[in-house]
Design a protein around this motif. Structure first.
Motif, PDB file in Angstrom:
ATOM      1  N   ILE A  60      -4.402   0.229  -0.565  1.00  0.00           N
ATOM      2  CA  ILE A  60      -4.594   1.269  -1.568  1.00  0.00           C
ATOM      3  C   ILE A  60      -5.734   0.918  -2.522  1.00  0.00           C
ATOM      4  O   ILE A  60      -6.104  -0.233  -2.691  1.00  0.00           O
ATOM      5  CB  ILE A  60      -3.302   1.523  -2.406  1.00  0.00           C
ATOM      6  N   THR A  62      -6.707   1.504  -6.544  1.00  0.00           N
ATOM      7  CA  THR A  62      -6.152   1.904  -7.832  1.00  0.00           C
ATOM      8  C   THR A  62      -7.237   1.841  -8.893  1.00  0.00           C
ATOM      9  O   THR A  62      -8.232   1.136  -8.737  1.00  0.00           O
ATOM     10  CB  THR A  62      -4.946   1.018  -8.233  1.00  0.00           C
ATOM     11  N   LYS A  86       2.769   1.502   1.173  1.00  0.00           N
ATOM     12  CA  LYS A  86       3.768   2.314   0.474  1.00  0.00           C
ATOM     13  C   LYS A  86       4.886   1.467  -0.137  1.00  0.00           C
ATOM     14  O   LYS A  86       5.785   1.991  -0.793  1.00  0.00           O
ATOM     15  CB  LYS A  86       4.377   3.332   1.448  1.00  0.00           C
ATOM     16  N   GLN A  91       2.500  -2.377  -4.181  1.00  0.00           N
ATOM     17  CA  GLN A  91       1.895  -1.520  -5.198  1.00  0.00           C
ATOM     18  C   GLN A  91       1.898  -2.189  -6.574  1.00  0.00           C
ATOM     19  O   GLN A  91       0.929  -2.090  -7.323  1.00  0.00           O
ATOM     20  CB  GLN A  91       2.615  -0.175  -5.245  1.00  0.00           C
ATOM     21  N   ALA A 163      -2.283   9.240  -3.161  1.00  0.00           N
ATOM     22  CA  ALA A 163      -1.450   8.052  -3.359  1.00  0.00           C
ATOM     23  C   ALA A 163      -2.242   6.754  -3.182  1.00  0.00           C
ATOM     24  O   ALA A 163      -1.718   5.754  -2.699  1.00  0.00           O
ATOM     25  CB  ALA A 163      -0.250   8.085  -2.421  1.00  0.00           C
TER      26      ALA A 163
END
Length: 310
Positions: A60, A62, A86, A91, A163
């Protein structure tokens, strides 16, 4: 006991762990090779290296903006699978990486890895990453980050799409700290996420980029049978027109505004500036997309299950 380069090399070959960590382990255990190996295993480093060869192209992106709006950072941390991306544990770790990155003076991820970890200064950032690899069970990589520090008035605004698939950080320069800048920044960041401009305005496009695009368009024009027999000056005008149109697509403020196709982004910014009562300029922006430019591992799910059963 003096730690030699040969000893560090031997430990690295035995464990696959980085040179600095090997040197540290040998120093901690007074040159005892077996104890140094055990030390690395206890730290989770040796175990994590078994996973280091796996392709980490998921993960991911961010974005974090400081509470005082004086600094912002966009970070990409990669994992092997979308399932881990996920995972709340992963995260939370990525959020910590962003907190570390917004406070660092390091210029790139490699330099940051050698720093003491913000959340446990007895570890380096690389140590903390290796421990997280051991916990999660996949190869993880802090791939890159980019940090903005605001020098004048204006606003730093962030946007995350899908996401964490895409992250955008944009800096707007304006003499007035108006609330309207936040909405403007969000809308422009969404535009950047969707249309992926490379530059702010046509005057920002490097000459090398223009020449490269012109070469491509020229080759296309010369190979097109429809242009056979046309005068060179006509073909040149056609290429110039296509190039101008293409450059507008690459430049943020020249693009049609996604929420209102009847105006350009430049016209939208000017309309907000009129409301604010002061000129607004896009000072800079950065857009990260997870895994862009990385080779992704393609595996058959049935084969993956069979491997696990065996």
């Amino acid at each position: 006991m003096a730690i030699t380069a040969a000893m560090v090399k031997e430990l690295r070959e035995m464990t696959g762990v980085g040179m600095l960590d090997c040197k540290k382990a040998l120093a901690e255990k007074d040159g005892d090779m077996d104890k140094a190996v055990e030390y690395l295993r206890e730290k989770g480093l040796a175990a994590s290296q078994k996973k280091a060869g796996r392709i980490a192209a998921e993960g991911i992106v961010t974005v974090l903006v400081a509470d005082d709006n004086k600094a912002g950072v966009v970070v990409e941390v990669n994992s092997e699978t979308d399932f881990v991306a996920k995972n709340p544990v992963f995260q939370e770790y990525v959020a910590q990486v962003a907190e570390h990155a917004i406070a660092t003076d390091a210029k790139d991820a490699e330099a940051m890895l050698a720093e003491p970890w913000k959340f446990d200064t007895s570890l380096t950032v690389a140590d903390a990453l290796s421990q997280k690899v051991a916990v999660i069970g996949e190869n993880l990589q802090i791939r890159r980050f980019e940090k903005f520090e605001k020098s004048g008035s204006g606003k730093l605004v962030s946007y995350i799409h899908g996401a964490g698939r895409i992250g955008v950080l944009i800096e707007l320069a304006c003499d007035k700290e108006a609330d309207e800048l936040v909405e403007l920044g969000k809308n422009l960041a969404m535009q950047i996420a969707a249309l992926n401009p490379k530059f702010i305005a046509t005057e920002d496009v490097p000459e090398e980029f223009v020449n490269h695009e012109k070469e491509i368009l020229t080759k296309q024009a010369m190979e097109d049978p429809k242009n056979a027999g046309k005068p060179e000056n006509i073909i040149e005008k056609m290429i110039t027109g296509r190039l101008a149109k293409e450059l507008k697509e690459f430049c943020l403020i020249e693009q049609p505004y996604v929420k209102d196709g009847d105006m350009t982004v430049k016209q939208y910014i000017e309309s907000v500036a009129k409301t604010v009562g002061a000129p607004i300029k896009v000072a800079r922006f950065v857009r990260f997309e997870t895994g862009e430019g990385l080779e992704k591992k393609e595996e058959n799910f049935a084969d993956e299950v069979a491997k696990a059963m065996n």
